[in-house]
Write an enzyme that holds these catalytic residues in place. Structure first.
Site, short mmCIF file in Angstrom:
data_model
loop_
_atom_site.label_atom_id
_atom_site.label_comp_id
_atom_site.label_asym_id
_atom_site.label_seq_id
_atom_site.Cartn_x
_atom_site.Cartn_y
_atom_site.Cartn_z
CB SER A 52 -0.97 0.00 1.19
OG SER A 52 -0.27 -0.21 2.40
CG HIS A 112 -1.16 3.89 4.29
ND1 HIS A 112 -2.39 3.69 4.89
CD2 HIS A 112 -0.76 2.67 3.83
CE1 HIS A 112 -2.71 2.41 4.80
NE2 HIS A 112 -1.73 1.78 4.17
#
Length: 314
Positions: free
Chosen positions: A144, A195
């Site tokens: 991610s 992230h």
């Protein structure tokens, strides 16, 4: 950290179905390779998750630097894999066709390692700022972080779009930041630092020195080409044609004339017809390059002669 599910499961089956719906022939080679690699390592992990995840304690203090390579390509469960790979599928299709496969593979390789480094720097800063050594133990896996970086690139190369985040229309310029906060509040177990690392690396590429550093490192390798060079409209390749001198347009709008995609397509068709009228062969040194060039203004007499030549050929 234990894998919750192993082998064939609902998330994996749904991912394979979505890929089949798109069609393997429609997925660029590097994007397909990344999908296959992640699925393979989900079914056949190189290490247990506890030995593949990335943390300051493991990578820095215990010198397990191989985790920088392992962590991005291992996933906690089938749904973790599904959501990441569906995102990779669409981002990869858009970006790889724009940047060319070799450069896109280069970006994936650099981002995968660099995001892990930035992640550990952020965790160390949290230890110092909050005086909380537990952040050294936070261990993350998954693709991610790379996806957040690719989202920054996609928004950079396709400005002005509107994304839907939790049903709300958000300008693509701010979508990655809104998604960062939304995911953290909806799924508190996700890695906020991981992230954020992806967003920061994406910004380092689009607004900072990273892109120039990558170009400088790749300058001596023959199969790397400048990713921002306008592509020939009729092929998927960059480069020069041997039979004419190519001049790089000053900007994107010089190249397209500021036209919309539909207007560009119409212009390309008209240019193709005009090239036939000029009688230029495939190896004629007077041939113009394919693409969106604008013919000089013709006099009324020249236009009349062209129409007559078209009429005579019918």
């Amino acid at each position: 950290m234990e894998r919750r599910q192993r082998g064939i499961s609902a998330g994996l089956l749904l991912l394979l179905y979505q890929i089949s719906q798109v069609g393997l022939q429609n997925i660029p080679s590097v994007t397909l390779g990344v999908l296959v690699l992640n699925i393979f390592l989900f079914l056949n992990p190189l290490r247990p998750l506890s030995e593949a995840c990335l943390s300051v304690n493991e990578a820095v203090y215990r010198k397990n630097w191989q985790r920088l390579l392992l962590a991005p390509f291992h996933h906690a469960d089938d749904w973790h894999l599904y959501y990441n790979m569906i995102s990779m599928l669409w981002k990869g299709i858009m970006l790889e066709r724009k940047l060319k496969s070799i450069w896109f593979a280069y970006i994936i390789a650099v981002f995968s390692v660099l995001i892990g480094i930035v992640y550990m720097v952020l965790e160390l800063l949290l230890v110092i700022i909050l005086d909380d050594p537990s952040y050294e133990m936070n261990c993350g896996v998954g693709f991610s972080g790379v996806l957040f970086a690719l989202k920054v690139l996609n928004n950079h190369y396709n400005p002005g779009r509107v994304s839907s985040v939790l049903g709300l229309p958000i300008s693509s310029k701010y979508a990655c930041w809104v998604e960062l906060l939304a995911i953290h509040f909806i799924s508190p177990g996700t890695s906020f630092a991981g992230h954020l690392s992806g967003i920061l690396v994406g910004l380092m590429y689009t607004m900072g020195p990273l892109k120039k550093i990558m170009q400088a490192c790749a300058a001596g390798i023959s199969f790397f080409t400048e990713p921002d060079r306008p592509r020939d409209y009729y092929t998927e390749y960059y480069g020069y044609y041997p039979d004419f001198q190519y001049r790089t347009p000053r900007s994107y709008f010089d190249y397209t004339g500021g036209l919309t995609e539909e207007e560009q397509l119409e212009r390309a068709v008209l240019n193709s017809l005009n090239e036939r009228d000029f009688g230029g062969g495939a190896h004629n040194h007077g041939q113009r390059p394919y693409g969106f060039w604008f013919p000089p203004e013709n006099s009324e007499e020249d236009m009349r002669r062209q129409r007559l030549r078209r009429f005579d050929r019918r």
